[in-house]
Design an enzyme around this catalytic site. Structure first.
Site, mmCIF file in Angstrom:
data_model
loop_
_atom_site.group_PDB
_atom_site.id
_atom_site.type_symbol
_atom_site.label_atom_id
_atom_site.label_comp_id
_atom_site.label_asym_id
_atom_site.label_seq_id
_atom_site.Cartn_x
_atom_site.Cartn_y
_atom_site.Cartn_z
ATOM 1 N NE ARG A 1 64.934 95.679 -16.001
ATOM 2 C CZ ARG A 1 66.108 95.622 -16.622
ATOM 3 N NH1 ARG A 1 66.803 96.722 -16.835
ATOM 4 N NH2 ARG A 1 66.590 94.472 -17.050
ATOM 5 C CD GLU B 1 61.930 101.211 -20.335
ATOM 6 O OE1 GLU B 1 62.308 100.459 -21.247
ATOM 7 O OE2 GLU B 1 62.607 101.477 -19.341
ATOM 8 C CG HIS C 1 66.062 100.207 -21.292
ATOM 9 N ND1 HIS C 1 65.012 99.599 -20.646
ATOM 10 C CD2 HIS C 1 67.171 99.610 -20.789
ATOM 11 C CE1 HIS C 1 65.461 98.677 -19.801
ATOM 12 N NE2 HIS C 1 66.768 98.671 -19.877
HETATM 13 P P1 NAD Z 1 73.594 93.208 -8.822
HETATM 14 O O1 NAD Z 1 72.712 92.091 -8.393
HETATM 15 O O2 NAD Z 1 75.069 92.980 -8.929
HETATM 16 O O3 NAD Z 1 73.395 94.495 -7.866
HETATM 17 C C1 NAD Z 1 72.158 94.870 -7.323
HETATM 18 C C2 NAD Z 1 72.408 95.324 -5.890
HETATM 19 O O4 NAD Z 1 71.177 95.840 -5.370
HETATM 20 C C3 NAD Z 1 72.845 94.187 -4.950
HETATM 21 O O5 NAD Z 1 74.023 94.549 -4.269
HETATM 22 C C4 NAD Z 1 71.658 94.022 -4.000
HETATM 23 O O6 NAD Z 1 72.042 93.612 -2.702
HETATM 24 C C5 NAD Z 1 71.091 95.430 -4.017
HETATM 25 N N1 NAD Z 1 69.698 95.503 -3.564
HETATM 26 C C6 NAD Z 1 68.684 94.625 -3.724
HETATM 27 N N2 NAD Z 1 67.557 95.072 -3.141
HETATM 28 C C7 NAD Z 1 67.868 96.267 -2.589
HETATM 29 C C8 NAD Z 1 67.129 97.229 -1.845
HETATM 30 N N3 NAD Z 1 65.845 97.047 -1.547
HETATM 31 N N4 NAD Z 1 67.773 98.356 -1.434
HETATM 32 C C9 NAD Z 1 69.086 98.547 -1.732
HETATM 33 N N5 NAD Z 1 69.836 97.657 -2.415
HETATM 34 C C10 NAD Z 1 69.226 96.548 -2.845
HETATM 35 O O7 NAD Z 1 72.999 93.681 -10.218
HETATM 36 P P2 NAD Z 1 73.722 94.561 -11.352
HETATM 37 O O8 NAD Z 1 74.363 93.675 -12.358
HETATM 38 O O9 NAD Z 1 74.510 95.632 -10.679
HETATM 39 O O10 NAD Z 1 72.423 95.193 -12.059
HETATM 40 C C11 NAD Z 1 71.537 96.022 -11.335
HETATM 41 C C12 NAD Z 1 70.290 96.292 -12.126
HETATM 42 O O11 NAD Z 1 70.585 97.194 -13.188
HETATM 43 C C13 NAD Z 1 69.694 95.068 -12.847
HETATM 44 O O12 NAD Z 1 68.846 94.319 -12.003
HETATM 45 C C14 NAD Z 1 68.950 95.672 -14.010
HETATM 46 O O13 NAD Z 1 67.587 95.836 -13.672
HETATM 47 C C15 NAD Z 1 69.600 97.037 -14.191
HETATM 48 N N6 NAD Z 1 70.243 97.175 -15.504
HETATM 49 C C16 NAD Z 1 69.792 98.141 -16.365
HETATM 50 C C17 NAD Z 1 70.405 98.275 -17.603
HETATM 51 C C18 NAD Z 1 69.948 99.325 -18.595
HETATM 52 O O14 NAD Z 1 70.040 99.083 -19.792
HETATM 53 N N7 NAD Z 1 69.506 100.493 -18.166
HETATM 54 C C19 NAD Z 1 71.465 97.435 -17.979
HETATM 55 C C20 NAD Z 1 71.881 96.481 -17.062
HETATM 56 C C21 NAD Z 1 71.274 96.351 -15.824
#
Ligand code: NAD
Length: 328
Positions: A241, A270, A288
């Site tokens: 994000r 955005e 995005h």
């Molecule tokens: P997920 O919950 O499986 O993984 C997120 C990881 O981040 C977890 O392992 C969590 O423990 C870790 N985390 C949380 N806080 C943290 C911190 N302060 N420092 C380090 N690690 C930390 O989620 P996911 O399915 O892998 O998705 C991750 C993110 O990707 C989503 O929250 C979303 O915002 C983003 N995303 C973006 C797009 C895009 O179109 N660009 C698409 C999908 C997801």
């Protein structure tokens, strides 16, 4: 028959699923994001039983109060930083997301963005289209290899680990990572090394790829001080994000050569870009679109619809969201 409001047209698979379940589906006719005023006016006009919303909709207490009949807001995204979970809980509104179905697509995309950035593909494309190509040259657009390099993952969840697995398997890239909780399965699969803090990853990695959710604790996780820790030859990739990275600080770092390059699919405000960002040659910027494959968007619409169908049938949804992913 229940009524469902969809805040913007999505792939029709899920919409058909809702209709097949006997629900009356109203889709916003606006070709764009509804403003807060439009959202409040539309939702308060009818007693909708459910709302299918997008990451571009800000869903807060005011929105819930505009449609108190709605039992569920199903977010068409895995991230849900656009939703006030506390306000939902106070009102007993169920929130759901679409985890898992987009993991492979986003991991593929993040790796593509890494490659596009380190191999300088968009830059070379612009150059060639502009008629500037005058023949092969020994030092034209020198980029970096993946083999022998260290990829630092921040947030080794579903997507972050997927990116690392692909980079390790395809290129033999060394993996280091930081997450608020170590992930032994991930370490076994990729030979990844856990680092105790973000700073250690930033100092050691040649490429840093960010995959944390947007939380208070991850807002500006990467700012001026963190960029200064990175190697001058390194790259920052963000497909999580926008607000996780201080975009103004990144522009300065790219201008001054604090790091070599960046690849961004998400932005702090955005669709507005930070001043100066689009002028830089050493950044790849995309709109995005990390989850934007036909197959995945269709699965996301199915999952969001199924969550609504389950709740309206009095059942628990498959993908409830009750609290921030990690408090850390
Ligand atoms: P997920 O919950 O499986 O993984 C997120 C990881 O981040 C977890 O392992 C969590 O423990 C870790 N985390 C949380 N806080 C943290 C911190 N302060 N420092 C380090 N690690 C930390 O989620 P996911 O399915 O892998 O998705 C991750 C993110 O990707 C989503 O929250 C979303 O915002 C983003 N995303 C973006 C797009 C895009 O179109 N660009 C698409 C999908 C997801």
């Amino acid at each position: 028959m229940a009524s469902v409001y969809v805040t913007r047209k999505i792939p029709e698979f899920g919409l058909k699923l809702l209709q097949a379940a006997g629900h009356d589906v109203t889709i916003s006719e606006k070709d764009g994001v509804l403003t807060k005023e439009e959202l409040l006016t539309t939702l308060s006009a009818q007693s909708y039983d459910a709302v299918l919303c997008l990451l571009t909709d800000t869903i807060d207490g005011e929105v819930f109060d505009a449609v108190p009949s709605a039992k569920i807001f199903a977010n068409y995204a895995v991230g849900y930083n656009n939703i006030d979970l506390a306000a939902a809980a106070e009102r007993g509104v169920i929130i759901t997301n679409t985890p898992g179905v987009l993991t492979d697509t986003v991991a593929e995309y993040a790796l593509s963005l890494i490659l596009a950035t380190v191999k300088r593909i968009p830059e070379a494309d612009r150059f060639t289209r502009a008629g500037k190509y005058e023949g092969w040259a020994p030092e034209l657009f020198l980029g970096s290899d993946m083999k022998g390099k260290t990829l630092g993952i921040l947030g080794a969840g579903r997507i972050g680990s997927g990116v690392a697995e692909r980079a390790h398997a395809a290129f033999g890239t060394t993996i280091i990572y930081y997450d608020v909780k170590p992930n032994p399965d991930f370490e076994k699969a990729t030979g990844a090394t856990y680092k105790e803090d973000v700073a250690s990853v930033l100092k050691e990695a040649d490429i840093v790829s960010v995959h944390v959710p947007l939380l208070e604790s991850t807002h500006h996780l990467i700012g001026e001080a963190e960029l200064a820790l990175m190697k001058p030859t390194s790259y920052l990739i963000n497909t999580s994000r926008g607000p996780v990275v201080d975009e103004d600080a990144l522009v300065v770092a790219l201008e001054k050569g604090v790091i070599r390059g960046a690849g961004l699919d998400v932005f702090e405000n955005e669709p507005t870009l930070a001043s100066g960002l689009a002028k830089l040659e050493n950044v790849v910027i995309t709109a995005h679109i990390a989850s934007a494959s036909e197959e995945t968007r269709s699965k996301m619409s199915e999952m969001a619809a199924q969550n609504i169908i389950d709740v309206l049938a009095g059942n628990d949804p498959q993908n409830p969201v009750t609290s921030a992913p990690t408090a850390g």
